[in-house]
Write a protein that holds these residues in place. Structure first.
Motif, PDB file in Angstrom:
ATOM      1  N   LEU A   1      12.151  -2.468  -8.240  1.00  0.00           N
ATOM      2  CA  LEU A   1      10.633  -2.477  -8.378  1.00  0.00           C
ATOM      3  C   LEU A   1      10.244  -2.839  -9.827  1.00  0.00           C
ATOM      4  CD1 LEU A   1       9.913   0.933  -6.494  1.00  0.00           C
ATOM      5  CD2 LEU A   1       9.514  -1.327  -5.759  1.00  0.00           C
ATOM      6  N   LYS A   2      11.152  -2.718 -10.863  1.00  0.00           N
ATOM      7  CA  LYS A   2      10.866  -3.133 -12.123  1.00  0.00           C
ATOM      8  C   LYS A   2      10.157  -4.558 -12.156  1.00  0.00           C
ATOM      9  CE  LYS A   2      14.294  -0.428 -14.692  1.00  0.00           C
ATOM     10  NZ  LYS A   2      15.673  -0.747 -15.501  1.00  0.00           N
ATOM     11  N   GLY A   3       8.655  -4.341 -12.986  1.00  0.00           N
ATOM     12  CA  GLY A   3       8.179  -5.743 -13.267  1.00  0.00           C
ATOM     13  C   GLY A   3       7.072  -5.850 -11.817  1.00  0.00           C
ATOM     14  N   SER A   4       7.218  -4.855 -11.060  1.00  0.00           N
ATOM     15  CA  SER A   4       6.220  -5.262  -9.675  1.00  0.00           C
ATOM     16  C   SER A   4       5.070  -4.123  -9.875  1.00  0.00           C
ATOM     17  CB  SER A   4       7.027  -4.850  -8.387  1.00  0.00           C
ATOM     18  OG  SER A   4       7.159  -3.289  -8.182  1.00  0.00           O
ATOM     19  N   ASP A   5       4.126  -4.502  -8.953  1.00  0.00           N
ATOM     20  CA  ASP A   5       2.959  -3.287  -8.815  1.00  0.00           C
ATOM     21  C   ASP A   5       3.492  -1.840  -8.674  1.00  0.00           C
ATOM     22  OD1 ASP A   5       1.398  -5.583  -9.575  1.00  0.00           O
ATOM     23  OD2 ASP A   5       0.782  -5.814  -7.272  1.00  0.00           O
ATOM     24  N   THR A   6       4.373  -1.531  -8.088  1.00  0.00           N
ATOM     25  CA  THR A   6       4.642  -0.265  -7.833  1.00  0.00           C
ATOM     26  C   THR A   6       5.949   0.272  -8.803  1.00  0.00           C
ATOM     27  OG1 THR A   6       6.367  -1.563  -6.155  1.00  0.00           O
ATOM     28  CG2 THR A   6       4.203  -0.460  -5.287  1.00  0.00           C
ATOM     29  N   ASN A   7       6.125  -0.344  -9.868  1.00  0.00           N
ATOM     30  CA  ASN A   7       7.072   0.105 -10.864  1.00  0.00           C
ATOM     31  C   ASN A   7       6.623   1.423 -11.381  1.00  0.00           C
ATOM     32  OD1 ASN A   7       8.936   0.141 -12.794  1.00  0.00           O
ATOM     33  ND2 ASN A   7       7.919  -0.830 -14.252  1.00  0.00           N
ATOM     34  N   GLY A   8       7.873   2.225 -11.447  1.00  0.00           N
ATOM     35  CA  GLY A   8       7.430   3.763 -11.994  1.00  0.00           C
ATOM     36  C   GLY A   8       6.900   4.312 -10.637  1.00  0.00           C
ATOM     37  N   VAL A   9       6.738   4.089  -9.570  1.00  0.00           N
ATOM     38  CA  VAL A   9       6.711   5.131  -8.403  1.00  0.00           C
ATOM     39  C   VAL A   9       7.738   5.785  -8.018  1.00  0.00           C
ATOM     40  CG1 VAL A   9       6.336   4.924  -5.684  1.00  0.00           C
ATOM     41  CG2 VAL A   9       4.804   3.440  -7.274  1.00  0.00           C
TER      42      VAL A   9
ATOM     43  N   ASP B   1       7.497  -0.019   3.143  1.00  0.00           N
ATOM     44  CA  ASP B   1       6.054  -0.780   3.430  1.00  0.00           C
ATOM     45  C   ASP B   1       5.139  -0.341   2.680  1.00  0.00           C
ATOM     46  OD1 ASP B   1       4.466  -3.165   4.093  1.00  0.00           O
ATOM     47  OD2 ASP B   1       4.101  -2.137   5.960  1.00  0.00           O
ATOM     48  N   LEU B   2       4.745   0.660   2.896  1.00  0.00           N
ATOM     49  CA  LEU B   2       3.445   1.303   2.456  1.00  0.00           C
ATOM     50  C   LEU B   2       3.628   1.997   1.188  1.00  0.00           C
ATOM     51  CD1 LEU B   2       2.363   3.400   6.057  1.00  0.00           C
ATOM     52  CD2 LEU B   2       1.515   1.144   4.983  1.00  0.00           C
ATOM     53  N   ASP B   3       4.573   2.517   0.838  1.00  0.00           N
ATOM     54  CA  ASP B   3       4.780   3.192  -0.540  1.00  0.00           C
ATOM     55  C   ASP B   3       5.190   2.316  -1.604  1.00  0.00           C
ATOM     56  OD1 ASP B   3       3.778   5.713   0.508  1.00  0.00           O
ATOM     57  OD2 ASP B   3       5.841   6.213   1.125  1.00  0.00           O
ATOM     58  N   LEU B   4       6.314   1.570  -1.200  1.00  0.00           N
ATOM     59  CA  LEU B   4       7.124   0.753  -2.060  1.00  0.00           C
ATOM     60  C   LEU B   4       6.624  -0.727  -2.070  1.00  0.00           C
ATOM     61  CD1 LEU B   4      10.565   2.224  -1.448  1.00  0.00           C
ATOM     62  CD2 LEU B   4       8.930   2.961  -3.137  1.00  0.00           C
TER      63      LEU B   4
ATOM     64  N   GLN C   1      15.900  -4.544  10.667  1.00  0.00           N
ATOM     65  CA  GLN C   1      14.599  -4.253  11.182  1.00  0.00           C
ATOM     66  C   GLN C   1      14.234  -2.913  11.546  1.00  0.00           C
ATOM     67  OE1 GLN C   1      14.945  -6.785  14.617  1.00  0.00           O
ATOM     68  NE2 GLN C   1      16.119  -5.047  16.047  1.00  0.00           N
ATOM     69  N   ASP C   2      15.057  -1.869  11.673  1.00  0.00           N
ATOM     70  CA  ASP C   2      14.694  -0.502  12.004  1.00  0.00           C
ATOM     71  C   ASP C   2      14.335   0.526  10.607  1.00  0.00           C
ATOM     72  OD1 ASP C   2      15.192  -0.930  14.750  1.00  0.00           O
ATOM     73  OD2 ASP C   2      17.425  -0.769  14.347  1.00  0.00           O
ATOM     74  N   LEU C   3      14.639  -0.253   9.578  1.00  0.00           N
ATOM     75  CA  LEU C   3      14.349   0.249   8.410  1.00  0.00           C
ATOM     76  C   LEU C   3      12.581   0.589   8.050  1.00  0.00           C
ATOM     77  CD1 LEU C   3      17.192  -1.246   6.229  1.00  0.00           C
ATOM     78  CD2 LEU C   3      17.326   0.841   7.613  1.00  0.00           C
ATOM     79  N   ILE C   4      12.453   2.008   8.020  1.00  0.00           N
ATOM     80  CA  ILE C   4      10.842   2.202   7.912  1.00  0.00           C
ATOM     81  C   ILE C   4      10.783   2.978   6.479  1.00  0.00           C
ATOM     82  CG2 ILE C   4       8.836   3.371   8.410  1.00  0.00           C
ATOM     83  CD1 ILE C   4       9.777   2.476  11.328  1.00  0.00           C
TER      84      ILE C   4
END
Length: 84
Positions: free
Chosen positions: A18-26, A35-38, A66-69
């Motif tokens: 996640l480093k460098g993405s919009d969700t960095n620090g989540v 999908d929704l959080d990360l 495909q089963d990972l939510i």
């Protein structure tokens, strides 16, 4: 390997991705949705799985992807593969 230790390894690998993405620090937990959080797309998921496979020394079956939510789904797959 205990579930808590496995979860910590997986969450730290996700944080690295996640480093460098919009969700960095989540905060990443077992209840986090890929999908929704990360906001991890399929390419990032493949990179994550590849990194975890190398780090844990096993290969996750491709049909499980495909089963990972949630993060907990990934923890459970690796638990099974590690024979926990």
């Amino acid at each position: 390997m205990q579930r808590k230790q496995l979860t910590e390894i997986i969450c730290s690998e996700i944080q690295e991705r996640l480093k460098g993405s919009d969700t960095n620090g989540v905060t990443v937990s077992e209840e986090s949705s890929f999908d929704l959080d990360l906001h991890l797309d399929s390419f990032m998921m493949v990179l994550l799985i590849t990194g975890l496979d190398e780090r844990l020394g096993i290969r996750m079956p491709a049909d499980c992807l495909q089963d990972l939510i949630y993060v907990k789904d990934l923890v459970e797959v690796y638990e099974r593969e590690l024979g926990e």
